[in-house]
Motif scaffolding. Structure first.
Motif, PDB file in Angstrom:
ATOM      1  N   GLY A  15       0.815  -1.216   0.000  1.00  0.00           N
ATOM      2  CA  GLY A  15       0.000   0.000   0.000  1.00  0.00           C
ATOM      3  C   GLY A  15       0.844   1.258   0.000  1.00  0.00           C
ATOM      4  O   GLY A  15       0.561   2.219  -0.723  1.00  0.00           O
ATOM      5  N   LEU A  16       1.895   1.258   0.798  1.00  0.00           N
ATOM      6  CA  LEU A  16       2.815   2.396   0.837  1.00  0.00           C
ATOM      7  C   LEU A  16       3.517   2.537  -0.510  1.00  0.00           C
ATOM      8  O   LEU A  16       3.714   3.649  -1.014  1.00  0.00           O
ATOM      9  CB  LEU A  16       3.829   2.194   1.957  1.00  0.00           C
ATOM     10  N   GLY A  17       3.870   1.402  -1.108  1.00  0.00           N
ATOM     11  CA  GLY A  17       4.487   1.435  -2.434  1.00  0.00           C
ATOM     12  C   GLY A  17       3.558   2.031  -3.473  1.00  0.00           C
ATOM     13  O   GLY A  17       3.988   2.809  -4.338  1.00  0.00           O
ATOM     14  N   PHE A  18       2.279   1.687  -3.407  1.00  0.00           N
ATOM     15  CA  PHE A  18       1.296   2.280  -4.315  1.00  0.00           C
ATOM     16  C   PHE A  18       1.237   3.795  -4.129  1.00  0.00           C
ATOM     17  O   PHE A  18       1.195   4.557  -5.102  1.00  0.00           O
ATOM     18  CB  PHE A  18      -0.089   1.695  -4.051  1.00  0.00           C
ATOM     19  N   VAL A 184       9.884 -11.347  -4.756  1.00  0.00           N
ATOM     20  CA  VAL A 184       9.456 -10.149  -5.483  1.00  0.00           C
ATOM     21  C   VAL A 184       9.573  -8.936  -4.571  1.00  0.00           C
ATOM     22  O   VAL A 184       9.077  -8.953  -3.434  1.00  0.00           O
ATOM     23  CB  VAL A 184       7.999 -10.287  -5.984  1.00  0.00           C
ATOM     24  N   SER A 185      10.225  -7.891  -5.043  1.00  0.00           N
ATOM     25  CA  SER A 185      10.349  -6.671  -4.241  1.00  0.00           C
ATOM     26  C   SER A 185       9.055  -5.871  -4.303  1.00  0.00           C
ATOM     27  O   SER A 185       8.251  -6.014  -5.234  1.00  0.00           O
ATOM     28  CB  SER A 185      11.498  -5.803  -4.755  1.00  0.00           C
ATOM     29  N   VAL A 186       8.850  -5.027  -3.303  1.00  0.00           N
ATOM     30  CA  VAL A 186       7.682  -4.140  -3.307  1.00  0.00           C
ATOM     31  C   VAL A 186       7.688  -3.282  -4.563  1.00  0.00           C
ATOM     32  O   VAL A 186       6.659  -3.113  -5.226  1.00  0.00           O
ATOM     33  CB  VAL A 186       7.663  -3.257  -2.042  1.00  0.00           C
ATOM     34  N   LEU A 187       8.853  -2.741  -4.916  1.00  0.00           N
ATOM     35  CA  LEU A 187       8.938  -1.870  -6.088  1.00  0.00           C
ATOM     36  C   LEU A 187       8.531  -2.605  -7.363  1.00  0.00           C
ATOM     37  O   LEU A 187       7.761  -2.072  -8.174  1.00  0.00           O
ATOM     38  CB  LEU A 187      10.360  -1.319  -6.232  1.00  0.00           C
ATOM     39  N   GLY A 192       4.636  -3.244 -11.463  1.00  0.00           N
ATOM     40  CA  GLY A 192       3.900  -4.107 -12.368  1.00  0.00           C
ATOM     41  C   GLY A 192       2.404  -3.869 -12.298  1.00  0.00           C
ATOM     42  O   GLY A 192       1.725  -3.752 -13.332  1.00  0.00           O
ATOM     43  N   MET A 193       1.866  -3.797 -11.093  1.00  0.00           N
ATOM     44  CA  MET A 193       0.426  -3.571 -10.942  1.00  0.00           C
ATOM     45  C   MET A 193       0.024  -2.183 -11.420  1.00  0.00           C
ATOM     46  O   MET A 193      -1.067  -2.004 -11.987  1.00  0.00           O
ATOM     47  CB  MET A 193       0.006  -3.797  -9.492  1.00  0.00           C
ATOM     48  N   HIS A 194       0.886  -1.207 -11.214  1.00  0.00           N
ATOM     49  CA  HIS A 194       0.618   0.143 -11.711  1.00  0.00           C
ATOM     50  C   HIS A 194       0.454   0.122 -13.226  1.00  0.00           C
ATOM     51  O   HIS A 194      -0.458   0.752 -13.778  1.00  0.00           O
ATOM     52  CB  HIS A 194       1.766   1.080 -11.300  1.00  0.00           C
ATOM     53  N   GLN A 195       1.319  -0.617 -13.906  1.00  0.00           N
ATOM     54  CA  GLN A 195       1.221  -0.716 -15.367  1.00  0.00           C
ATOM     55  C   GLN A 195      -0.043  -1.472 -15.784  1.00  0.00           C
ATOM     56  O   GLN A 195      -0.727  -1.081 -16.743  1.00  0.00           O
ATOM     57  CB  GLN A 195       2.449  -1.419 -15.932  1.00  0.00           C
ATOM     58  N   PRO A 202     -11.978  -2.008 -20.484  1.00  0.00           N
ATOM     59  CA  PRO A 202     -13.289  -2.512 -20.053  1.00  0.00           C
ATOM     60  C   PRO A 202     -13.475  -4.002 -20.311  1.00  0.00           C
ATOM     61  O   PRO A 202     -14.136  -4.701 -19.524  1.00  0.00           O
ATOM     62  CB  PRO A 202     -14.266  -1.676 -20.870  1.00  0.00           C
ATOM     63  N   SER A 203     -12.885  -4.508 -21.381  1.00  0.00           N
ATOM     64  CA  SER A 203     -13.036  -5.928 -21.706  1.00  0.00           C
ATOM     65  C   SER A 203     -12.384  -6.843 -20.675  1.00  0.00           C
ATOM     66  O   SER A 203     -12.683  -8.038 -20.619  1.00  0.00           O
ATOM     67  CB  SER A 203     -12.437  -6.222 -23.085  1.00  0.00           C
ATOM     68  N   GLN A 204     -11.509  -6.294 -19.843  1.00  0.00           N
ATOM     69  CA  GLN A 204     -10.832  -7.089 -18.815  1.00  0.00           C
ATOM     70  C   GLN A 204     -11.563  -7.090 -17.487  1.00  0.00           C
ATOM     71  O   GLN A 204     -11.148  -7.779 -16.549  1.00  0.00           O
ATOM     72  CB  GLN A 204      -9.404  -6.558 -18.607  1.00  0.00           C
ATOM     73  N   SER A 205     -12.643  -6.331 -17.382  1.00  0.00           N
ATOM     74  CA  SER A 205     -13.362  -6.276 -16.120  1.00  0.00           C
ATOM     75  C   SER A 205     -13.843  -7.665 -15.724  1.00  0.00           C
ATOM     76  O   SER A 205     -14.341  -8.434 -16.553  1.00  0.00           O
ATOM     77  CB  SER A 205     -14.557  -5.326 -16.235  1.00  0.00           C
ATOM     78  N   GLY A 206     -13.656  -7.991 -14.447  1.00  0.00           N
ATOM     79  CA  GLY A 206     -14.002  -9.313 -13.948  1.00  0.00           C
ATOM     80  C   GLY A 206     -12.847 -10.280 -13.926  1.00  0.00           C
ATOM     81  O   GLY A 206     -13.018 -11.436 -13.529  1.00  0.00           O
ATOM     82  N   SER A 207     -11.645  -9.828 -14.312  1.00  0.00           N
ATOM     83  CA  SER A 207     -10.493 -10.716 -14.425  1.00  0.00           C
ATOM     84  C   SER A 207      -9.734 -10.863 -13.108  1.00  0.00           C
ATOM     85  O   SER A 207      -9.758  -9.991 -12.246  1.00  0.00           O
ATOM     86  CB  SER A 207      -9.511 -10.191 -15.491  1.00  0.00           C
ATOM     87  N   PHE A 208      -9.029 -11.985 -13.004  1.00  0.00           N
ATOM     88  CA  PHE A 208      -8.076 -12.275 -11.934  1.00  0.00           C
ATOM     89  C   PHE A 208      -6.706 -12.163 -12.600  1.00  0.00           C
ATOM     90  O   PHE A 208      -6.324 -13.011 -13.402  1.00  0.00           O
ATOM     91  CB  PHE A 208      -8.344 -13.677 -11.404  1.00  0.00           C
ATOM     92  N   LEU A 209      -5.959 -11.098 -12.285  1.00  0.00           N
ATOM     93  CA  LEU A 209      -4.699 -10.809 -12.961  1.00  0.00           C
ATOM     94  C   LEU A 209      -3.542 -10.825 -11.972  1.00  0.00           C
ATOM     95  O   LEU A 209      -3.703 -10.512 -10.794  1.00  0.00           O
ATOM     96  CB  LEU A 209      -4.756  -9.439 -13.641  1.00  0.00           C
ATOM     97  N   THR A 210      -2.361 -11.155 -12.472  1.00  0.00           N
ATOM     98  CA  THR A 210      -1.156 -11.101 -11.660  1.00  0.00           C
ATOM     99  C   THR A 210      -0.492  -9.739 -11.811  1.00  0.00           C
ATOM    100  O   THR A 210      -0.834  -8.947 -12.691  1.00  0.00           O
ATOM    101  CB  THR A 210      -0.150 -12.186 -12.078  1.00  0.00           C
ATOM    102  N   TRP A 211       0.506  -9.498 -10.972  1.00  0.00           N
ATOM    103  CA  TRP A 211       1.247  -8.235 -11.038  1.00  0.00           C
ATOM    104  C   TRP A 211       1.996  -8.077 -12.352  1.00  0.00           C
ATOM    105  O   TRP A 211       2.389  -6.967 -12.721  1.00  0.00           O
ATOM    106  CB  TRP A 211       2.217  -8.139  -9.870  1.00  0.00           C
ATOM    107  N   GLU A 212       2.144  -9.171 -13.062  1.00  0.00           N
ATOM    108  CA  GLU A 212       2.794  -9.125 -14.370  1.00  0.00           C
ATOM    109  C   GLU A 212       1.795  -8.998 -15.531  1.00  0.00           C
ATOM    110  O   GLU A 212       2.182  -9.018 -16.676  1.00  0.00           O
ATOM    111  CB  GLU A 212       3.628 -10.387 -14.568  1.00  0.00           C
ATOM    112  N   GLY A 213       0.522  -8.878 -15.185  1.00  0.00           N
ATOM    113  CA  GLY A 213      -0.498  -8.691 -16.210  1.00  0.00           C
ATOM    114  C   GLY A 213      -1.018  -9.973 -16.827  1.00  0.00           C
ATOM    115  O   GLY A 213      -1.746  -9.933 -17.819  1.00  0.00           O
TER     116      GLY A 213
END
Length: 218
Positions: A15-18, A184-187, A192-195, A202-213
């Motif tokens: 959370g702090l990283g975000f 995996v580091s916080v950074l 990754g999640m920021h990207q 919108p087509s991805q709504s409802g997805s379960f995604l990893t930090w790598e997309g």
């Protein structure tokens, strides 16, 4: 108009990283903490971060916080608050990890869908994935499995109101919860999640995604 993000659970770790990465990218950042220690860490980052006290187990606090944003649409809501549950009763872990995120979204959904981006991200874990098997037996995994199940039931309603919502697995991250030996580091996780959230469609709504997309199996 500045892009506005609300990060629920931003006192440390992911959370702090975000908070740091969104602040560095020029967003208007609103971050919640439960105590003074969390406020001190956030205050050291940047002066464009607004800090709000919130215990996600207290519904009246969620409602009161949402009322502060009636005229401030939130482009992105990131619900990061959670607990591993060590030495806690299972019902308390489930309340924090499985119930509270939906109480937060219920209160903030009208504010999110008034924005330009209309995005919601709930942090989950691959430990809550069944992968075709039974419900995980450990308390943490069970709580994240319950989060995932309810998300799949609830997200179509959020989508019908205009929101783009996902659950995100941040990886096994070197935090107080994940342990400093985690790979995996916080950074890296937060970047990754920021990207992923920047690119979210919108087509991805409802997805379960990893930090790598990548799509993660339920």
């Amino acid at each position: 108009m500045n892009k506005r993000v609300l990060i629920v659970g931003a006192s440390r770790g992911i959370g702090l990283g975000f908070a740091k990465i969104f602040s560095n990218n020029g967003w208007e950042v609103h971050a919640t903490v439960r105590n003074n220690a969390g406020e001190d860490k956030l205050s050291e980052i940047h002066n464009n971060i607004s800090i709000h006290r919130l215990d996600v187990r207290r519904n009246h606090q969620i409602t009161q916080l949402a009322q502060r944003f009636n005229d401030k649409p939130i482009d992105l809501l990131v619900h990061n608050a959670g607990t591993y549950g060590k030495n806690m009763d299972e019902k308390d872990v489930l309340q924090i990890n499985s119930v509270a995120p939906f109480n937060v979204v219920t209160n903030f959904l009208p504010i999110v869908v008034q924005s330009v981006q209309k995005k919601i991200a709930l942090l989950t874990s691959k430990m809550g994935a069944r992968n075709g098997g039974p419900t995980p037996s450990d308390t943490y995994g069970k709580s994240k499995c319950a989060l995932n199940d309810r998300f799949r039931q609830t997200e179509p309603n959020w989508r019908s109101q205009g929101a783009i919502s996902v659950v995100l697995h941040p990886g096994w991250v070197a935090t107080d919860m994940g342990g400093q030996s985690a790979p995996v580091s916080v950074l890296d996780s937060v970047s990754g999640m920021h990207q992923v959230l920047h690119d979210l469609q919108p087509s991805q709504s409802g997805s379960f995604l990893t930090w790598e997309g990548k799509k993660h199996p339920w």
